[in-house]
Design a protein around this motif. Structure first.
Motif, mmCIF file in Angstrom:
data_model
loop_
_atom_site.group_PDB
_atom_site.id
_atom_site.type_symbol
_atom_site.label_atom_id
_atom_site.label_comp_id
_atom_site.label_asym_id
_atom_site.label_seq_id
_atom_site.Cartn_x
_atom_site.Cartn_y
_atom_site.Cartn_z
ATOM 1 N N SER A 275 0.805 -1.228 0.000
ATOM 2 C CA SER A 275 0.000 0.000 0.000
ATOM 3 C C SER A 275 0.831 1.269 0.000
ATOM 4 O O SER A 275 0.275 2.367 -0.064
ATOM 5 N N LEU A 276 2.158 1.167 0.061
ATOM 6 C CA LEU A 276 3.021 2.309 0.332
ATOM 7 C C LEU A 276 2.531 2.975 1.628
ATOM 8 O O LEU A 276 2.030 2.285 2.508
ATOM 9 N N ILE A 277 2.646 4.281 1.772
ATOM 10 C CA ILE A 277 2.252 4.922 3.026
ATOM 11 C C ILE A 277 0.827 5.438 2.897
ATOM 12 O O ILE A 277 0.500 6.150 1.947
ATOM 13 N N THR A 278 -0.006 5.078 3.849
ATOM 14 C CA THR A 278 -1.417 5.483 3.801
ATOM 15 C C THR A 278 -1.838 6.351 4.984
ATOM 16 O O THR A 278 -2.839 7.063 4.897
ATOM 17 N N LEU A 279 -1.108 6.283 6.098
ATOM 18 C CA LEU A 279 -1.450 7.042 7.301
ATOM 19 C C LEU A 279 -0.227 7.790 7.794
ATOM 20 O O LEU A 279 0.885 7.283 7.714
ATOM 21 N N SER A 280 -0.435 8.982 8.336
ATOM 22 C CA SER A 280 0.679 9.705 8.931
ATOM 23 C C SER A 280 0.171 10.818 9.835
ATOM 24 O O SER A 280 -0.894 11.394 9.593
ATOM 25 N N THR A 317 -11.954 -0.184 20.432
ATOM 26 C CA THR A 317 -12.346 -1.428 19.773
ATOM 27 C C THR A 317 -11.336 -1.810 18.687
ATOM 28 O O THR A 317 -11.037 -1.023 17.795
ATOM 29 N N ILE A 318 -10.829 -3.021 18.789
ATOM 30 C CA ILE A 318 -9.837 -3.522 17.836
ATOM 31 C C ILE A 318 -10.543 -4.140 16.634
ATOM 32 O O ILE A 318 -11.508 -4.887 16.777
ATOM 33 N N GLY A 319 -10.059 -3.826 15.453
ATOM 34 C CA GLY A 319 -10.593 -4.421 14.233
ATOM 35 C C GLY A 319 -9.510 -4.611 13.196
ATOM 36 O O GLY A 319 -8.398 -4.080 13.323
ATOM 37 N N ARG A 320 -9.829 -5.388 12.188
ATOM 38 C CA ARG A 320 -8.894 -5.603 11.082
ATOM 39 C C ARG A 320 -8.866 -4.348 10.221
ATOM 40 O O ARG A 320 -9.905 -3.850 9.777
ATOM 41 N N LEU A 321 -7.665 -3.813 9.974
ATOM 42 C CA LEU A 321 -7.539 -2.578 9.210
ATOM 43 C C LEU A 321 -7.527 -2.868 7.713
ATOM 44 O O LEU A 321 -6.736 -3.682 7.234
ATOM 45 N N GLU A 322 -8.412 -2.182 6.987
ATOM 46 C CA GLU A 322 -8.461 -2.279 5.538
ATOM 47 C C GLU A 322 -8.358 -0.870 4.959
ATOM 48 O O GLU A 322 -8.872 0.089 5.538
ATOM 49 N N VAL A 323 -7.683 -0.745 3.817
ATOM 50 C CA VAL A 323 -7.446 0.568 3.224
ATOM 51 C C VAL A 323 -7.708 0.529 1.724
ATOM 52 O O VAL A 323 -7.679 -0.533 1.091
ATOM 53 N N ARG A 324 -7.937 1.692 1.172
ATOM 54 C CA ARG A 324 -7.956 1.842 -0.279
ATOM 55 C C ARG A 324 -7.511 3.263 -0.617
ATOM 56 O O ARG A 324 -7.654 4.189 0.187
ATOM 57 N N GLY A 325 -6.929 3.413 -1.789
ATOM 58 C CA GLY A 325 -6.413 4.702 -2.208
ATOM 59 C C GLY A 325 -5.537 4.551 -3.433
ATOM 60 O O GLY A 325 -5.213 3.431 -3.859
ATOM 61 N N PRO A 326 -5.103 5.664 -4.016
ATOM 62 C CA PRO A 326 -4.356 5.609 -5.285
ATOM 63 C C PRO A 326 -2.958 5.021 -5.160
ATOM 64 O O PRO A 326 -2.325 4.711 -6.174
ATOM 65 N N MET A 327 -2.458 4.848 -3.933
ATOM 66 C CA MET A 327 -1.123 4.268 -3.753
ATOM 67 C C MET A 327 -1.151 2.778 -3.442
ATOM 68 O O MET A 327 -0.096 2.161 -3.246
ATOM 69 N N VAL A 328 -2.343 2.178 -3.415
ATOM 70 C CA VAL A 328 -2.474 0.751 -3.112
ATOM 71 C C VAL A 328 -2.248 -0.076 -4.377
ATOM 72 O O VAL A 328 -2.719 0.277 -5.459
ATOM 73 N N PHE A 329 -1.553 -1.187 -4.234
ATOM 74 C CA PHE A 329 -1.208 -2.022 -5.390
ATOM 75 C C PHE A 329 -2.435 -2.724 -5.961
ATOM 76 O O PHE A 329 -3.508 -2.734 -5.358
ATOM 77 N N GLY A 330 -2.270 -3.344 -7.139
ATOM 78 C CA GLY A 330 -3.382 -4.030 -7.784
ATOM 79 C C GLY A 330 -3.374 -5.530 -7.632
ATOM 80 O O GLY A 330 -4.372 -6.193 -7.934
ATOM 81 N N GLY A 331 -2.273 -6.099 -7.163
ATOM 82 C CA GLY A 331 -2.217 -7.550 -6.983
ATOM 83 C C GLY A 331 -0.801 -8.053 -7.029
ATOM 84 O O GLY A 331 0.111 -7.394 -7.550
ATOM 85 N N TYR A 332 -0.578 -9.246 -6.472
ATOM 86 C CA TYR A 332 0.747 -9.856 -6.428
ATOM 87 C C TYR A 332 1.142 -10.407 -7.797
ATOM 88 O O TYR A 332 0.288 -10.821 -8.595
ATOM 89 N N LEU A 333 2.430 -10.426 -8.048
ATOM 90 C CA LEU A 333 2.950 -10.919 -9.318
ATOM 91 C C LEU A 333 2.710 -12.421 -9.443
ATOM 92 O O LEU A 333 3.232 -13.213 -8.649
ATOM 93 N N GLY A 334 1.903 -12.802 -10.434
ATOM 94 C CA GLY A 334 1.676 -14.214 -10.707
ATOM 95 C C GLY A 334 1.002 -14.988 -9.592
ATOM 96 O O GLY A 334 1.097 -16.219 -9.557
ATOM 97 N N ARG A 335 0.312 -14.304 -8.678
ATOM 98 C CA ARG A 335 -0.325 -14.973 -7.546
ATOM 99 C C ARG A 335 -1.790 -14.555 -7.431
ATOM 100 O O ARG A 335 -2.181 -13.829 -6.507
ATOM 101 N N PRO A 336 -2.645 -14.998 -8.361
ATOM 102 C CA PRO A 336 -4.063 -14.610 -8.284
ATOM 103 C C PRO A 336 -4.730 -15.087 -7.003
ATOM 104 O O PRO A 336 -5.654 -14.426 -6.505
ATOM 105 N N ASP A 337 -4.287 -16.213 -6.460
ATOM 106 C CA ASP A 337 -4.867 -16.706 -5.215
ATOM 107 C C ASP A 337 -4.588 -15.758 -4.061
ATOM 108 O O ASP A 337 -5.484 -15.398 -3.282
ATOM 109 N N ALA A 338 -3.334 -15.339 -3.943
ATOM 110 C CA ALA A 338 -2.956 -14.417 -2.873
ATOM 111 C C ALA A 338 -3.599 -13.051 -3.079
ATOM 112 O O ALA A 338 -3.990 -12.379 -2.110
ATOM 113 N N THR A 339 -3.737 -12.640 -4.339
ATOM 114 C CA THR A 339 -4.374 -11.358 -4.635
ATOM 115 C C THR A 339 -5.838 -11.376 -4.205
ATOM 116 O O THR A 339 -6.327 -10.431 -3.562
ATOM 117 N N GLU A 340 -6.537 -12.445 -4.540
ATOM 118 C CA GLU A 340 -7.949 -12.542 -4.157
ATOM 119 C C GLU A 340 -8.109 -12.511 -2.640
ATOM 120 O O GLU A 340 -9.021 -11.865 -2.108
#
Length: 466
Positions: A275-280, A317-340
């Motif tokens: 994701s590169l840097i998303t929070l600061s 309250t603790i939760g799983r952190l999810e992010v989206r934004g223009p610096m987030v990647f589109g998927g792993y190289l050759g790993r559609p399973d891991a990307t999904e």
């Protein structure tokens, strides 16, 4: 344009700087950097992908910049990588040559000639073109390749420039590796895009930082801890503008000591290879120990609870952190399973757990796999316990893990470097936090296992705690 300050037209119009990049005892002007890197570009143009042994040298800088000018994706290979991991990275990435210093003899070598110059003009590649393929640390199996697009890098650097008031008048100093986001993307490429001076110290020692004369300093917590323990070096940083910490949580005692010695409350930020840097925290905002700030421009975040519903932003309250934004990647190289597995309807599942306050400030609890401990029916963050332990004068370093337990589900085990008594530390945490957050065991060690970025390798600790 990704490397805006390297536009030859801008240099020709008077945009040169005599000390654009200083590394490994050599200083390059911007025109020298453009000329030498363009000479590299002429030798690699048209190649599909090249590997660079990312040592902190002039050759590495010219290799990476030259490939980016030519639009050739670069695979930065860790300088201390083992043979098996290096073979995996080269084979998985599809690199066809080493550019500059060879990392082994399995690929042909394209030399980098530091004194060669070319002024050929290259068309700026498509923003969606891959600039880098950076490999993850491989904590959950073989390292995965993360293609990082040119537009991602540009968006992230521009957002950080706004958050940190980062300008061409700055001098950025760090001694971090050039094969990770922190040192390479933010440090080197960020400086080339912004147009500021860049100084790599080699080893990030307190003495090297103290004499560098920077306005901005990058460091991981290990670096800042050593500087905080060296009052003379720390006081030399009073003339800086920003001290920026990342790649792992900065212990609160180190934060406070830096503020006392340097006059600066450190900037903390959060991100990942994917994701590169998303929070600061920001140059003009609150800098709260243990909190990594608010979303950068264009970034959205959410917390997802165990039941799949959104968790409240109540600072507790603790939760799983999810992010989206223009610096987030589109998927792993050759790993559609891991990307999904990594995405949920466009949201990137960071693998970290966090809390968000009503004011939008984020605190990272840690990795969901090793830092979220489920003990006696409670969900406990390892980072909170580590912070409490580090507040004890007899503790120099601390790492907390959860270990399988028939009665509790998981029991809390703390590894500490220091001379404090075990029973005393257990009681100390119980007084600082809730009783159920106290360690059930404290194990003294001489050192904590860490990776190149200073992150504690908790899987090694958990694997040894039975």
């Amino acid at each position: 344009m990704l490397l805006a300050s390297l536009n030859p037209a801008a240099v020709a119009a008077g945009g040169d700087r005599s000390d654009a990049v200083t590394i490994d005892g050599t200083t390059l002007s911007r025109s020298d950097l453009v000329g030498a890197a363009t000479s590299v570009a002429e030798r690699v143009a048209g190649l599909p992908r090249v590997a660079v042994l990312a040592e902190p040298t002039v050759s590495t800088v010219l290799a990476i910049v030259g490939a980016l000018i030519a639009g050739v994706p670069v695979i930065p290979v860790p300088s201390d990588v083992g043979a098996a991991e290096r073979a995996h990275i080269l084979g998985d990435s599809g690199a066809v040559a080493w550019l500059g210093a060879p990392g082994d003899d399995t690929l042909p070598v394209v030399p980098v000639r530091v004194h060669a110059r070319s002024w050929h003009r290259y068309r700026e590649p498509d923003p969606d073109a891959v600039a880098l393929i950076i490999y993850t640390s491989g904590t959950t199996g073989a390292p995965k390749g993360v293609p990082v697009r040119r537009a991602q890098i540009a968006a992230d650097i521009d957002a950080l420039a706004k958050a940190w008031a980062w300008t061409a008048d700055d001098t950025l100093v760090h001694g971090l590796p050039l094969f990770h986001v922190h040192g390479l993307v933010l440090g080197l490429l960020g400086s080339l895009r912004i147009g500021n001076r860049f100084c790599h110290t080699g080893k990030p020692t307190p003495e090297a930082y103290a004499t560098a004369g920077g306005t901005m300093y990058f460091g991981v917590p290990t670096v800042w801890s050593r500087i905080a323990a060296n009052p003379e070096a720390a006081s030399a940083l009073r003339g800086a503008r920003l001290l920026i910490s990342g790649s792992a949580a900065l212990p609160t005692p180190v934060f406070e000591r830096l503020r006392e010695l340097t006059g600066h409350a450190p900037i903390e930020r959060y991100g990942s290879t994917e994701s590169l840097i998303t929070l600061s925290t920001t140059v003009d905002g609150e800098r709260r120990p243990g909190w990594v700030g608010t979303p950068l421009d264009g970034v959205s975040t959410r917390l997802v609870g165990e039941d799949g519903t959104l968790a409240p932003h109540d600072g507790e309250t603790i939760g799983r952190l999810e992010v989206r934004g223009p610096m987030v990647f589109g998927g792993y190289l050759g790993r559609p399973d891991a990307t999904e597995e990594a995405f949920d309807d466009g949201w990137y599942r960071t693998g970290d757990v966090a809390v968000i306050g009503a004011d939008g400030m984020h605190r990272i609890v840690g990795r969901e796999s090793v830092d979220l401990i489920k003990t006696g029916g409670y969900r406990v963050g390892a980072g909170e316990i580590e912070t409490a332990l580090l507040g004890h004068p007899g503790v120099a370093e601390a790492a907390v893990v959860g270990v399988d337990d028939e009665d509790l589900g998981q029991r809390i085990v703390a590894y500490v470097v220091g001379d404090a008594d075990e029973a005393e530390l257990i009681d100390y945490v119980a007084q600082q936090l809730s009783a159920h957050k106290r360690p059930r065991e404290v194990r003294k060690v001489d050192t904590l296992p860490r990776n190149a970025m200073g992150k504690v390798l908790k899987r090694q600790l958990a694997g040894g705690a039975k």
